[in-house]
Design a protein around this motif. Structure first.
Motif, mmCIF file in Angstrom:
data_model
loop_
_atom_site.group_PDB
_atom_site.id
_atom_site.type_symbol
_atom_site.label_atom_id
_atom_site.label_comp_id
_atom_site.label_asym_id
_atom_site.label_seq_id
_atom_site.Cartn_x
_atom_site.Cartn_y
_atom_site.Cartn_z
ATOM 1 N N PHE A 55 -3.241 -6.055 9.587
ATOM 2 C CA PHE A 55 -2.677 -6.976 8.597
ATOM 3 C C PHE A 55 -3.137 -6.655 7.177
ATOM 4 C CE2 PHE A 55 -1.098 -10.934 10.925
ATOM 5 C CZ PHE A 55 -1.012 -10.310 12.153
ATOM 6 N N GLN A 56 -2.212 -6.856 6.242
ATOM 7 C CA GLN A 56 -2.634 -6.759 4.836
ATOM 8 C C GLN A 56 -3.622 -7.886 4.518
ATOM 9 O OE1 GLN A 56 0.542 -6.897 1.911
ATOM 10 N NE2 GLN A 56 -0.884 -6.568 0.216
ATOM 11 N N TYR A 57 -3.341 -9.058 5.072
ATOM 12 C CA TYR A 57 -4.247 -10.194 4.883
ATOM 13 C C TYR A 57 -4.691 -10.725 6.236
ATOM 14 C CZ TYR A 57 -2.138 -9.973 0.251
ATOM 15 O OH TYR A 57 -1.689 -9.541 -0.970
ATOM 16 N N LYS B 222 7.456 -4.119 2.030
ATOM 17 C CA LYS B 222 6.633 -3.337 2.960
ATOM 18 C C LYS B 222 6.001 -4.226 4.037
ATOM 19 C CE LYS B 222 3.847 -1.688 -0.264
ATOM 20 N NZ LYS B 222 4.357 -2.416 -1.447
ATOM 21 N N SER B 223 5.398 -5.336 3.595
ATOM 22 C CA SER B 223 4.760 -6.224 4.576
ATOM 23 C C SER B 223 5.798 -6.903 5.445
ATOM 24 C CB SER B 223 3.910 -7.283 3.868
ATOM 25 O OG SER B 223 2.803 -6.666 3.257
ATOM 26 N N THR B 224 6.947 -7.188 4.862
ATOM 27 C CA THR B 224 8.017 -7.803 5.650
ATOM 28 C C THR B 224 8.392 -6.888 6.813
ATOM 29 O OG1 THR B 224 8.832 -8.934 3.691
ATOM 30 C CG2 THR B 224 10.359 -8.751 5.538
ATOM 31 N N LEU C 140 -0.356 0.274 9.633
ATOM 32 C CA LEU C 140 -1.489 -0.119 8.792
ATOM 33 C C LEU C 140 -0.957 -0.623 7.460
ATOM 34 C CD1 LEU C 140 -3.547 3.119 9.526
ATOM 35 C CD2 LEU C 140 -3.739 0.934 10.713
ATOM 36 N N ASP C 141 -0.996 -1.928 7.264
ATOM 37 C CA ASP C 141 -0.431 -2.516 6.054
ATOM 38 C C ASP C 141 -1.496 -2.621 4.968
ATOM 39 O OD1 ASP C 141 1.072 -3.783 4.158
ATOM 40 O OD2 ASP C 141 1.552 -5.558 5.363
ATOM 41 N N GLU C 142 -1.448 -1.721 4.015
ATOM 42 C CA GLU C 142 -2.382 -1.701 2.879
ATOM 43 C C GLU C 142 -3.834 -1.749 3.341
ATOM 44 O OE1 GLU C 142 -1.468 -2.507 -0.712
ATOM 45 O OE2 GLU C 142 0.674 -2.972 -0.452
ATOM 46 N N THR C 143 -4.137 -0.946 4.340
ATOM 47 C CA THR C 143 -5.500 -0.928 4.853
ATOM 48 C C THR C 143 -6.455 -0.362 3.810
ATOM 49 O OG1 THR C 143 -4.683 -0.793 7.095
ATOM 50 C CG2 THR C 143 -6.911 -0.021 6.764
HETATM 51 MG MG LIG Z 1 2.427 -6.177 1.318
#
Ligand SMILES: [Mg+2]
Ligand SMILES: Nc1ncnc2c1ncn2[C@@H]1O[C@H](COP(=O)(O)OP(=O)(O)O)[C@@H](O)[C@H]1O
Lengths: 428, 255
Positions: free
Chosen positions: B84-86, B40-42, B169-172
């Motif tokens: 960003f997730q992070y 997912k983040s990729t 929105l990555d794992e917001t």
């Molecule tokens: Mg991720």
């Protein structure tokens, strides 16, 4: 084996400005002592990384002409003294005449003050560690003498603008001596600049002696033009509970060197030494600092940051010497470096010599590059790549810039650093 | 608006995305769900242009433009925003300075006048209240010392300030307690509009209770293995990923 090159005798002939006799005597004494002085080479320990940048050709030996009147067209807020090619320009200077504070050019000192000064000059600097500071003592043509009586407080910063005329080759020897009496206070801002682009040599020496409880804040900006070699030295001696707060900002050049030596000689003395250096192109900058913890219960806090771009070269050598009697010393040294290109070089060397057993002494040195994730984060918000690089590079030194105590200096320094750094990313 | 065809991408020589196809139209809200390590983040980072990820084949069109022809900053200016997730901590650059630089870069791109410090301060204060972040955070370094939840709200705040066309929105939702989740969701809902699309990437479906998606996709092993309406998310919550023949903890992409 070839004999080591020595200082050319051409460098030992001072210019013709008039000075009080005791200072003329000191000068010729120093000149005699320097005859045949070997010049630093790669094998000279404290010049290992920088000797190749030093070029003392004979045409630099000539004293730069003194123009008397002109002076720089700089608007300086508050008190200021202007030196042109190492000689004071009274017309361009404006400083207070108040009880307890003497501010005089060397040329105007009466004989008794001049002979007292002649006794004291060079006492703050170790001749071996700062060889080339002695050249200044053989050559200075004027200087600034500042004396604060006990409890005297200079109510505003005093700017000393040292401008060198690089319209012909030659050299200048600015000199400052500050004698801060018991519990006196002064903020001195030294600014080294130049006009023109002929190769010149600036050999500047500043000395501070701090009596009990004196507080001296020193800001030193070295920002001369691209063909100026700068050999600078600052010597400091501190008595009990005095405080020396130093902020040095240096822009690279063909040869830039600053030796800073602080001696904490009585209990409770403390110093903070901050330094920022930026270099680009083929520039060079070398900071050599020495902190001597001579007496017990003294604190030193040193933080230097170098940023080197392109094929430039920055050097930091920080020596802390804790003498046997200096128990309960507290010494902290941090040197962080940022390489902006693979062609740049940074040499960093902490040197600790500790002879007391009950001390706190910490040091750290790192060399790194801009963080790719941080750049990506910034540009992913639409920020220009060059601006992102500049923001991150400024972030590396912001903490130190923010500590510069005089607001106007802090702001102009920030702008200049920002411009300089932006330039390094121009073609990127 | 966004059209992804047969996208393959790898990191450090390892293939992570193995043929992604996805179409997103203006006004739509899509959710991509999937177990940890499914890519997912990729996908999110590839869309934003992170060079650490190598696109090996496939194509992506964004509003008629070939996305791979655009640098990260150009994608942002064209309207792609990734929360960003992070989020990255950047000490020494103040959040305020960062945000103003970003907003002005966008305004410049759109031919609008830049905002001065005072104007921007006013706007930033309002938006920070909208995501329940104390305006004092503006003075701190970018994400410096922020808690996980504060970082996520700072991301939503950036989305609100930058007004993207496509917000990813990555794992917001991760790391937020229920109150913070509602605040973040309100922020995201405020973004919803006819000409803006939202792509939500999440492991859990709880965010989808607050931001109701039009389409839900399940990503596993680098491929979208199932697509449906919002009921798919509810089904996943009820039955877990195992129901689709994937185990949550060993669904990592095979190396
Ligand atoms: Mg991720
Ligand atoms: N920067 C990276 N370097 C190396 N491996 C990575 C990197 N980013 C992701 N991966 C690997 O790619 C796979 C998918 O990760 P990711 O896209 O973060 O999954 P998700 O977001 O779905 O949890 C994982 O196996 C992860 O370890």
């Amino acid at each position: 084996m070839k004999p080591a090159p020595t200082l050319s005798s051409a460098f030992l002939t001072p210019g013709s400005q008039s000075l009080p006799q005791p200072l003329l005597d000191l000068r010729s004494q120093r000149g005699t002592a320097l005859a045949d002085m070997p010049l630093p080479t790669r094998k000279t320990e404290n010049w290992k990384y920088s000797s190749r940048h030093l070029k003392l050709s004979d045409e630099l030996a000539t004293a730069l002409p003194v123009k008397g009147k002109s002076g720089p067209a700089l608007a300086v807020p508050g008190y200021h003294v202007v030196f042109h090619n190492g000689v004071m320009v009274p017309e361009a200077s404006d400083y207070p005449d108040v009880d307890g504070i003497t501010i005089q050019r060397f040329a105007d000192l009466d004989d008794s003050l001049a002979s007292e000064l002649a006794e004291r000059l060079d006492n703050t600097l170790d001749a071996k560690a700062a060889q080339l500071a002695r050249l200044n003592s053989a050559r200075f043509e004027d200087g600034l003498y500042i004396r604060l009586a006990p409890e005297a407080v200079l109510d505003q910063p005093l700017f000393v603008i040292s401008e060198t005329d690089a319209c012909s080759s030659g050299s200048a020897y600015p000199r400052i001596y500050v004698d801060a009496g018991r519990h006196s206070q002064i903020t001195l801002v030294e600014e080294y600049i130049s006009l023109g682009d002929e190769p010149v040599l600036v050999n500047a020496v500043t000395e501070f002696t701090l009596a009990d409880g004196a507080q001296v804040t020193s800001v030193r900006l070295s920002a001369e033009g691209e063909n100026v070699q700068h050999l600078g030295a600052t010597g400091v001696r501190q008595q009990a509970h005095s405080r020396f707060d130093s902020h040095c900002v240096g822009f690279g050049g063909p040869m830039r060197r600053h030796d800073l030596q602080v001696r904490l000689e009585q209990s409770g003395a403390n110093c903070r030494l901050n330094g920022v250096v930026v270099t680009q192109g083929k520039q060079h900058y070398d900071n050599h600092t020495v902190i001597e913890h001579v007496a017990p219960h003294c604190d030193s806090e040193e933080t230097y940051r170098n940023i080197a771009a392109d094929q430039s070269h920055a050097v930091f050598n920080g020596r802390i010497h804790i003498h046997q009697d200096a128990q309960k010393s507290n010494a902290n040294m941090s040197n962080k470096n940022l390489l902006l290109s693979t062609g740049a070089e940074i040499d960093t060397k902490p040197e600790l010599e500790i002879y007391a057993d009950d001390v706190k002494c910490a040091h750290g040195a790192t060399i790194g590059q801009l963080d790719k994730q941080s750049i990506f984060y910034l540009v992913s918000r639409g920020v220009d790549r060059r601006e992102a690089n500049t923001l991150l590079t400024m972030a590396f030194i912001n903490e130190l810039v923010q500590q510069i105590p005089v607001e106007s200096v802090r702001e102009t320094t920030q702008v200049r650093l920002n411009q300089f750094i932006e330039q390094t990313f121009e073609e990127a | 608006m966004l059209s992804i065809k047969n996208l393959h991408a790898s990191v450090e020589g390892k293939e992570i995305l193995k043929g992604i196809n996805l179409e997103i139209k203006p006004g739509e809200v899509h959710a991509i769900m999937g177990p940890n390590g499914s890519g997912k983040s990729t996908l999110s980072q590839v869309l934003a242009g992170n060079e650490a990820y190598e696109v090996t084949s496939g194509e992506i069109q964004f509003n008629g433009k070939d996305l791979f022809e655009l640098e990260t900053e150009e994608r942002a200016r064209e309207g792609i925003f990734l929360a960003f997730q992070y989020p990255v901590e950047i000490p020494g650059v103040s959040n305020l300075q960062f945000l103003r630089t970003a907003v002005n870069a966008m305004r410049k791109h759109r031919g609008e006048p830049e905002m001065n410090a005072a104007e921007f301060m006013k706007t930033a204060r309002e938006v920070s209240k909208q995501v329940d972040l104390n305006p004092e955070f503006l003075k701190r370094g970018v994400n410096e010392g922020f808690s996980g939840g504060e970082k996520k709200r700072n991301e939503v705040m950036q989305a609100l300030l930058l007004e993207p066309k496509l917000a990813i929105l990555d794992e917001t939702d991760s790391g937020l307690d229920i109150d913070a989740l509602k605040v973040a969701a309100d922020g995201v809902n405020a973004l919803r509009s006819e000409d803006r699309a939202i792509l939500m990437v999440t492991h859990y479906q709880r965010l989808l209770n607050y931001i109701v998606p039009d389409h839900v996709h399940v990503l596993a092993g680098g491929r979208i293995i199932k697509s449906g309406g919002r009921e798919l998310a509810l089904e996943l919550e009820e039955k877990g990923y195992g129901w689709l023949g994937i185990k949550d903890d060993d669904a990592q992409v095979a190396g």
